[in-house]
Design a protein around this motif. Structure first.
Motif, PDB file in Angstrom:
ATOM      1  N   ASN A   1       0.830  -1.201   0.000  1.00  0.00           N
ATOM      2  CA  ASN A   1       0.000   0.000   0.000  1.00  0.00           C
ATOM      3  C   ASN A   1       0.866   1.254   0.000  1.00  0.00           C
ATOM      4  O   ASN A   1       0.607   2.225  -0.717  1.00  0.00           O
ATOM      5  CB  ASN A   1      -0.920  -0.007   1.220  1.00  0.00           C
ATOM      6  CG  ASN A   1      -2.050   0.991   1.117  1.00  0.00           C
ATOM      7  OD1 ASN A   1      -2.438   1.408   0.027  1.00  0.00           O
ATOM      8  ND2 ASN A   1      -2.584   1.376   2.251  1.00  0.00           N
TER       9      ASN A   1
ATOM     10  N   ASN B   1       1.342   3.540  -3.585  1.00  0.00           N
ATOM     11  CA  ASN B   1       0.769   4.885  -3.471  1.00  0.00           C
ATOM     12  C   ASN B   1       1.791   5.943  -3.067  1.00  0.00           C
ATOM     13  O   ASN B   1       1.401   7.060  -2.709  1.00  0.00           O
ATOM     14  CB  ASN B   1      -0.378   4.874  -2.459  1.00  0.00           C
ATOM     15  CG  ASN B   1      -1.550   4.048  -2.940  1.00  0.00           C
ATOM     16  OD1 ASN B   1      -1.922   4.111  -4.116  1.00  0.00           O
ATOM     17  ND2 ASN B   1      -2.137   3.258  -2.058  1.00  0.00           N
TER      18      ASN B   1
ATOM     19  N   ILE C   1      -2.014   9.037   0.711  1.00  0.00           N
ATOM     20  CA  ILE C   1      -3.390   8.629   0.448  1.00  0.00           C
ATOM     21  C   ILE C   1      -4.311   9.825   0.705  1.00  0.00           C
ATOM     22  O   ILE C   1      -4.149  10.547   1.673  1.00  0.00           O
ATOM     23  CB  ILE C   1      -3.803   7.415   1.328  1.00  0.00           C
ATOM     24  CG1 ILE C   1      -5.071   6.770   0.808  1.00  0.00           C
ATOM     25  CG2 ILE C   1      -3.889   7.785   2.795  1.00  0.00           C
ATOM     26  CD1 ILE C   1      -4.902   5.997  -0.465  1.00  0.00           C
TER      27      ILE C   1
ATOM     28  N   GLN D   1      -8.749   9.175  -3.288  1.00  0.00           N
ATOM     29  CA  GLN D   1      -8.123   7.910  -3.660  1.00  0.00           C
ATOM     30  C   GLN D   1      -8.665   6.751  -2.830  1.00  0.00           C
ATOM     31  O   GLN D   1      -8.956   5.668  -3.360  1.00  0.00           O
ATOM     32  CB  GLN D   1      -6.612   8.002  -3.512  1.00  0.00           C
ATOM     33  CG  GLN D   1      -5.855   6.808  -4.077  1.00  0.00           C
ATOM     34  CD  GLN D   1      -4.365   7.045  -4.126  1.00  0.00           C
ATOM     35  OE1 GLN D   1      -3.889   8.124  -3.807  1.00  0.00           O
ATOM     36  NE2 GLN D   1      -3.621   6.042  -4.526  1.00  0.00           N
TER      37      GLN D   1
ATOM     38  N   GLN E   1     -10.225   3.216  -4.492  1.00  0.00           N
ATOM     39  CA  GLN E   1      -9.184   2.191  -4.622  1.00  0.00           C
ATOM     40  C   GLN E   1      -9.463   0.982  -3.732  1.00  0.00           C
ATOM     41  O   GLN E   1      -9.714   1.114  -2.545  1.00  0.00           O
ATOM     42  CB  GLN E   1      -7.816   2.770  -4.258  1.00  0.00           C
ATOM     43  CG  GLN E   1      -6.662   1.805  -4.489  1.00  0.00           C
ATOM     44  CD  GLN E   1      -5.333   2.408  -4.046  1.00  0.00           C
ATOM     45  OE1 GLN E   1      -5.116   2.662  -2.874  1.00  0.00           O
ATOM     46  NE2 GLN E   1      -4.452   2.627  -4.998  1.00  0.00           N
TER      47      GLN E   1
ATOM     48  N   SER F   1      -3.610  -3.495  -6.565  1.00  0.00           N
ATOM     49  CA  SER F   1      -4.608  -2.442  -6.372  1.00  0.00           C
ATOM     50  C   SER F   1      -5.492  -2.332  -7.612  1.00  0.00           C
ATOM     51  O   SER F   1      -5.090  -2.704  -8.719  1.00  0.00           O
ATOM     52  CB  SER F   1      -3.929  -1.106  -6.080  1.00  0.00           C
ATOM     53  OG  SER F   1      -3.208  -0.657  -7.209  1.00  0.00           O
TER      54      SER F   1
END
Length: 338
Positions: free
Chosen positions: A147, A151, A155, A159, A163, A184
């Motif tokens: 994650n 990204n 975040i 998003q 997502q 993702s």
């Protein structure tokens, strides 16, 4: 009636803007941002204010010109645009603009995370798998690692609203070593199985196990063995965007009719990030594509937080019903978390 004028093969853009405008999650998030006047987010916010708050129909020349300027080389003015590709590129640009402003994103983790679970594990039974789903398990740590990595450790509210994550599982059928990898997504791409599939039927197909025998080689036993492949849902966003794979054959569009569920129910145990969680989604909107692989026309059907739906055909807006059964044009379908 809050229609959008077609400025020359801009029906895909118009339909996607209507879908965003009529979705209270996406609309309200965009309206919160105050970003550069030259950006896509600010242009889109201007349209949402005029359509949703001031109830105006528009000629969105500024927004459309900016899309072709920013996405230069991806889309050309006057050509047929695929609404799925447009969603991917538009979302990528929106996320990029938001992440450039420290006010509107947060850091996923201040602690450096490493992937200590990359060689797989031998799973003997369901209890062993259940242990992998505990809060402090190596699998949870692996998800956090990916994650952060995927990204860039940022975040935003936008998003996180669109997502989700798959957990891809490959098990060697010789030594039973099992590999886990995260992927993702901002669209759930579904295959049409046969006539009169529902969206729920096609989602269930994602969970089916496949046994394969090809050039894959197990890193644990070093053999070119048969293996089992599974795709499971790790996490789902608030806004679930579904794409029906009508163009998987580049020579012919698949116009098999499908049935559109009013509600999608993901029961406990389905979402692996929290197996005690149950999520329900209700139909927000959909984009229809009429035509073939070489061209056609897009319209949007959207729920306005009421009991009825409107058909948005560029500048023309009208009420519509009886569109959920045997729909052979549904291409992009949007559900909101209940």
């Amino acid at each position: 009636m809050q229609g959008l004028e077609n400025l020359g093969s801009t029906c895909a853009i118009n339909s996607l803007v209507q879908i965003i405008c009529r979705n209270h999650y996406l609309r309200n998030i965009i309206l919160e941002y105050e970003l550069s006047k030259d950006g896509i987010v600010d242009n889109l916010k201007e349209i949402l204010v005029l359509m949703h708050e001031k109830q105006k129909s528009l000629r969105p020349r500024k927004f459309i010109n900016n899309i072709f300027k920013i996405l230069n080389g991806t889309f050309k003015y006057g050509e047929q645009i695929d609404i799925y590709e447009l969603w991917l590129f538009l979302s990528q640009e929106i996320i990029k603009e938001i992440n450039e402003d420290e006010r509107y994103h947060s850091v996923i983790s201040d602690i450096k995370i490493t992937d200590t679970f990359n060689k797989g594990l031998i799973i003997n039974n369901d209890n062993d798998f259940a242990k992998l789903l505990l809060n402090k398990s190596p699998l949870k740590n692996k998800f956090l690692y990916y994650n952060i990595k995927l990204n860039n450790n940022k975040i935003s509210k936008y998003q996180s609203s669109i997502q989700g994550y798959f957990l891809n599982i490959i098990t060697c059928l010789n030594c039973y070593n099992t590999l886990y990898n995260f992927e993702s997504f901002i669209t759930l791409n579904l295959n049409i199985i046969n006539s009169n599939n529902s969206i729920a039927d096609m989602i269930n197909e994602l969970y089916k196990e496949e046994v394969r025998c090809d050039n894959w080689k197990c890193e644990n036993c070093n053999k070119n063995s048969r293996y089992k492949k599974e795709c499971k849902i790790w996490d789902l966003p608030k806004v679930l965007i579904i794409i029906v794979n009508r163009f998987s054959d580049i020579t012919k569009k698949n116009e098999e009719p499908i049935n559109i569920n009013d509600v999608l129910n993901f029961k406990k145990g389905t979402i692996l990030n929290n197996i005690k969680l149950e999520k329900k989604y209700y139909l927000s909107s959909l984009a229809l594509h009429m035509g073939n692989v070489d061209g056609g026309h897009y319209v949007a059907i959207c729920n306005n937080d009421t009991s009825y739906y409107n058909l948005y055909n560029d500048i023309n807006v009208s009420n519509i019903d009886n569109f959920k059964i045997d729909n052979k044009y549904a291409y992009m379908i949007v559900y909101n978390k209940l």
